[in-house]
Design an enzyme around this catalytic site. Structure first.
Site, PDB file in Angstrom:
ATOM      1  N   GLN A  11       0.815  -1.212   0.000  1.00  0.00           N
ATOM      2  CA  GLN A  11       0.000   0.000   0.000  1.00  0.00           C
ATOM      3  C   GLN A  11       0.853   1.268   0.000  1.00  0.00           C
ATOM      4  OE1 GLN A  11      -3.842  -0.120   2.484  1.00  0.00           O
ATOM      5  NE2 GLN A  11      -2.506  -1.528   3.574  1.00  0.00           N
ATOM      6  N   LEU A  36      12.415  -9.587   2.205  1.00  0.00           N
ATOM      7  CA  LEU A  36      13.017  -9.237   3.489  1.00  0.00           C
ATOM      8  C   LEU A  36      13.188 -10.436   4.413  1.00  0.00           C
ATOM      9  CD1 LEU A  36      12.551  -6.384   2.440  1.00  0.00           C
ATOM     10  CD2 LEU A  36      11.828  -5.726   4.741  1.00  0.00           C
ATOM     11  N   ALA A  59       7.085  -4.725   5.198  1.00  0.00           N
ATOM     12  CA  ALA A  59       6.986  -5.241   6.564  1.00  0.00           C
ATOM     13  C   ALA A  59       6.121  -6.486   6.598  1.00  0.00           C
ATOM     14  CB  ALA A  59       6.398  -4.179   7.500  1.00  0.00           C
ATOM     15  N   ASP A 101       1.878   2.235  15.600  1.00  0.00           N
ATOM     16  CA  ASP A 101       1.297   2.562  16.904  1.00  0.00           C
ATOM     17  C   ASP A 101       1.303   1.359  17.849  1.00  0.00           C
ATOM     18  OD1 ASP A 101      -0.509   1.557  14.902  1.00  0.00           O
ATOM     19  OD2 ASP A 101      -2.157   1.831  16.296  1.00  0.00           O
ATOM     20  N   TYR A 124       3.856  -8.687  16.785  1.00  0.00           N
ATOM     21  CA  TYR A 124       4.012  -7.677  15.733  1.00  0.00           C
ATOM     22  C   TYR A 124       4.591  -6.393  16.301  1.00  0.00           C
ATOM     23  CZ  TYR A 124       2.662  -4.000  12.467  1.00  0.00           C
ATOM     24  OH  TYR A 124       2.668  -2.915  11.638  1.00  0.00           O
TER      25      TYR A 124
END
Length: 298
Positions: A11, A36, A59, A101, A124
């Site tokens: 995204q 990754l 990620a 966050d 996470y």
């Protein structure tokens, strides 16, 4: 400036391909070109490309699956950024990295500032915090940008899920006791470009390949970058369903976190204060205005 962009099919990566154009030679790589989870491949690609700047939106984002895929989540979110940072140090390069966050526990009443103590409650969140710390420990020029509740017009995200379920169901039961700032991926990409332009402007080297390390030292670091204001997942759903492009309007029922148990614990309060970013670089839009613009284009 040669810019290596990871996760170009994601995204944020998709939008960054567009906003970074003109700021340097952008080399965009998707997972098939730079995975990754393969640390050796990460090293090899960076050594081949020799970028002056690495921009890393890639990620592991499967928050619940990470509880059972701890090793993979840590490799992608913590070890890969560490490898990037160490390779960047060898090249004299900088890195722009995105975090979350979820590094906070959500127990604080007000918005979290960059200096507030992280306390992630999920694999996470811990993996993303470890990635931040690895970059900081490398001592390289960096921007670490924490964002929240990311959505867009493509990929997999809450916005697209709600719009799909609205056509399939008569009722949507949505959590109303978790609060945060829904953030359009385009907002993140555009704000990143603004920040990079500011760094180049202050260094006076916009057309040069060399980084101004003094500018990165003084203006780089850790920032929060989200849309402004806050809402709940229930409030976000209300706003999504209110848009004219959503033809079917199912009944919307508010539920509590305990009514929708998931493997990974979510912060009850994900609000991030972005004052530092806005004072240093540029303003950020209200979450509902950005959401409308996103849906207007769908």
């Amino acid at each position: 400036m040669k810019i290596l962009l990871t996760g170009s099919s994601g995204q944020v990566g998709y939008e960054l391909q567009r906003t970074l154009q003109g700021l340097g030679q952008v080399i965009s790589l998707d997972r098939s070109q730079m995975d990754l989870s393969d640390l050796d491949q990460v090293r090899t690609v960076i050594r081949k490309v020799k970028p002056q700047l690495i921009v890393n939106p890639a990620a592991y984002t499967a928050v619940d699956l990470a509880e059972s895929e701890t090793e993979l989540a840590m490799r992608i979110n913590a070890q890969a950024p560490e490898v990037m940072a160490l390779e960047a140090r060898q090249l004299g390069a900088a890195i722009i990295h995105y975090s979350t966050d979820y590094v906070f526990d959500g127990e604080q009443a007000g918005s979290y500032a960059e200096d507030d103590l992280p306390n992630p409650q999920s694999v996470y969140g811990r993996s993303k915090l470890a990635g931040e710390q690895a970059i900081q420990a490398a001592g390289i020029p960096h921007l670490i940008l924490r964002t929240s509740w990311v959505y867009g017009a493509r990929g997999k995200n809450f916005l697209l899920t709600v719009r799909r379920l609205a056509q399939q169901r008569d009722e949507l039961r949505i959590v109303a006791d978790q609060f945060g700032a829904p953030t359009w991926c385009r907002t993140i990409a555009e704000a990143t470009a603004h920040a990079l332009i500011q760094m180049q402007r202050y260094s006076g080297t916009q057309q040069d390949a060399e980084l101004d390390h003094e500018v990165w030292q003084s203006r780089g670091g850790l920032y929060h970058l989200t849309a402004q204001g806050r809402t709940s997942w229930h409030g976000l759903t209300q706003a999504i369903l209110a848009h004219p492009s959503v033809s079917k309007k199912p009944r919307l029922t508010a539920i509590g976190t305990q009514d929708y148990p998931l493997p990974a614990r979510r912060p009850a309060n994900s609000s991030l204060s972005c004052e530092r970013f806005m004072q240093t670089f540029c303003g950020l839009p209200a979450w509902d205005e950005a959401l409308k613009l996103c849906q207007d284009g769908m």
